[in-house]
Enzyme design. Structure first.
Site, PDB file in Angstrom:
ATOM      1  N   ASP A  49     -20.010 -20.218 -25.598  1.00 54.41           N
ATOM      2  CA  ASP A  49     -19.011 -20.575 -25.424  1.00 54.41           C
ATOM      3  C   ASP A  49     -18.548 -21.914 -25.978  1.00 54.41           C
ATOM      4  O   ASP A  49     -19.235 -22.979 -25.493  1.00 54.41           O
ATOM      5  CB  ASP A  49     -18.331 -20.520 -23.953  1.00 54.41           C
ATOM      6  CG  ASP A  49     -17.229 -20.907 -23.594  1.00 54.41           C
ATOM      7  OD1 ASP A  49     -16.325 -21.493 -24.432  1.00 54.41           O
ATOM      8  OD2 ASP A  49     -16.636 -20.729 -22.547  1.00 54.41           O
ATOM      9  N   LYS A  63      -5.915 -28.055 -37.943  1.00 52.06           N
ATOM     10  CA  LYS A  63      -6.341 -27.460 -39.356  1.00 52.06           C
ATOM     11  C   LYS A  63      -6.174 -29.004 -40.182  1.00 52.06           C
ATOM     12  O   LYS A  63      -7.199 -29.232 -40.893  1.00 52.06           O
ATOM     13  CB  LYS A  63      -5.283 -26.613 -40.053  1.00 52.06           C
ATOM     14  CG  LYS A  63      -5.688 -25.268 -39.545  1.00 52.06           C
ATOM     15  CD  LYS A  63      -7.099 -24.913 -39.916  1.00 52.06           C
ATOM     16  CE  LYS A  63      -7.303 -23.472 -39.292  1.00 52.06           C
ATOM     17  NZ  LYS A  63      -8.706 -23.189 -39.276  1.00 52.06           N
ATOM     18  N   TYR A  82      -1.818 -25.572 -34.109  1.00 48.92           N
ATOM     19  CA  TYR A  82      -2.400 -25.029 -35.184  1.00 48.92           C
ATOM     20  C   TYR A  82      -2.672 -25.895 -36.466  1.00 48.92           C
ATOM     21  O   TYR A  82      -3.705 -26.101 -36.952  1.00 48.92           O
ATOM     22  CB  TYR A  82      -1.900 -23.537 -35.702  1.00 48.92           C
ATOM     23  CG  TYR A  82      -2.597 -23.016 -36.791  1.00 48.92           C
ATOM     24  CD1 TYR A  82      -3.732 -22.184 -36.547  1.00 48.92           C
ATOM     25  CD2 TYR A  82      -2.326 -23.254 -38.170  1.00 48.92           C
ATOM     26  CE1 TYR A  82      -4.496 -21.222 -37.596  1.00 48.92           C
ATOM     27  CE2 TYR A  82      -3.027 -22.642 -39.273  1.00 48.92           C
ATOM     28  CZ  TYR A  82      -4.057 -21.529 -38.855  1.00 48.92           C
ATOM     29  OH  TYR A  82      -4.830 -21.091 -39.774  1.00 48.92           O
ATOM     30  N   THR A 125      -8.418  -8.802 -41.879  1.00 53.37           N
ATOM     31  CA  THR A 125      -9.362  -8.991 -40.696  1.00 53.37           C
ATOM     32  C   THR A 125      -8.997  -7.865 -39.598  1.00 53.37           C
ATOM     33  O   THR A 125      -7.966  -7.312 -39.933  1.00 53.37           O
ATOM     34  CB  THR A 125      -9.202 -10.346 -39.852  1.00 53.37           C
ATOM     35  OG1 THR A 125      -7.984 -10.697 -39.423  1.00 53.37           O
ATOM     36  CG2 THR A 125      -9.548 -11.798 -40.962  1.00 53.37           C
TER      37      THR A 125
END
Length: 275
Positions: A68, A164, A160, A195
């Site tokens: 984790d 990035k 997000y 995916t």
């Protein structure tokens, strides 16, 4: 020559799994991490043991390590195991991320959405922190952060984009400090991927032209093998463009297209970050 030793984080499915398989196909020993240990742990399937098995079948050596990446102690134990097993590390791919998909505005989403900054940016730092001494001891190495055009254009949301963009800058700064030790650090921007998650959400017709997750792994393997590795260090690069430069194609022999002109391009390095 001994097979390269790699660690790929977040490799139970998606990009991480594809990257790990490609590195295994290149003959590497690959430690794969993730939280999923049983097939039902995610609606999209995948486990660390399954990825390790597929690496073995591809000709490499897969080692499954449940981790984790929100738990620093588990990360420390992972790299302690690598050191005990091999005394060195050649390649780290930071891919672990906690993404909660939603079309809502950031203030309308669960606050848990910001956990992407913890598992996705901070976790990249922690893994690199523990990997760096092993890479330095090896005398040559590479850290890769998986990136995306969302670093400069809108994609998914603020958490997000921050993750990035932060991963790109983190690679650049790490590269500066690692350069005297002949260890490179880069960020590689992936395009739209085919995916498990995407297949569950999009119709089959929408999958045409998407990169396989293995493509980025192929690019990483070629970059690591390149005699000019350090010349790339510090840069955020579009995987499709780097693949073309290194002569890498996708599984079907096609060359993925760059989205530079529609989604943006990585910024140039500041002079303080250049060799």
């Amino acid at each position: 020559m001994n097979a390269p030793i790699a660690v790929v984080t977040g490799a139970t499915r998606g990009a991480g799994k594809g990257i790990a398989l490609a590195l295994g196909t290149a003959g590497m020993t690959v430690y794969v991490t993730g939280r999923s240990q049983a097939g039902g742990d995610s609606e999209y399937g995948g486990t660390v043991a399954e990825t390790a098995r597929l690496i073995d079948e591809a000709g490499g050596h897969g080692i499954a390590v449940p981790v984790d990446h929100a738990d620093d102690e588990q990360v420390a134990e992972l790299f302690a195991r690598v050191e005990k097993d091999h005394g060195r590390l050649d390649l780290l791919v930071n891919n672990a991320a906690k993404v909660l998909a939603s079309s809502a505005k950031f203030w309308e989403r669960p606050l848990e959405t910001v956990d992407l900054i913890t598992v996705g940016l901070r976790s990249h730092y922690v893994a690199s922190y523990y990997a760096a001494p092993l890479l330095i001891a090896n005398g040559r190495g590479l850290i890769v952060n998986t990136g995306h055009y969302g670093a400069v254009s809108y994609h998914v949301g603020p958490a997000y984009g921050a993750q990035k963009a932060g991963a790109d800058k983190m690679a650049a700064d790490m590269a500066k400090e690692l350069r005297p030790h002949k260890v490179a650090a880069v960020s590689i921007w992936m395009g739209g991927l085919d995916t498990e998650r995407v297949r569950a959400l999009l119709p089959a017709a929408a999958l045409a032209g998407r990169e396989t997750p293995q493509f980025t792994g192929r690019v990483i393997a070629a970059l690591y093998a390149s005699s000019g590795l350090l010349g790339y260090s510090g840069r955020a690069m579009i995987g499709a463009e780097l693949g073309a430069e290194l002569g890498v194609t996708d599984l079907d022999g096609s060359s993925p297209r760059s989205a530079r002109h529609t989604l943006g391009a990585p910024p140039d390095l500041h002079p303080t970050l250049k060799p």
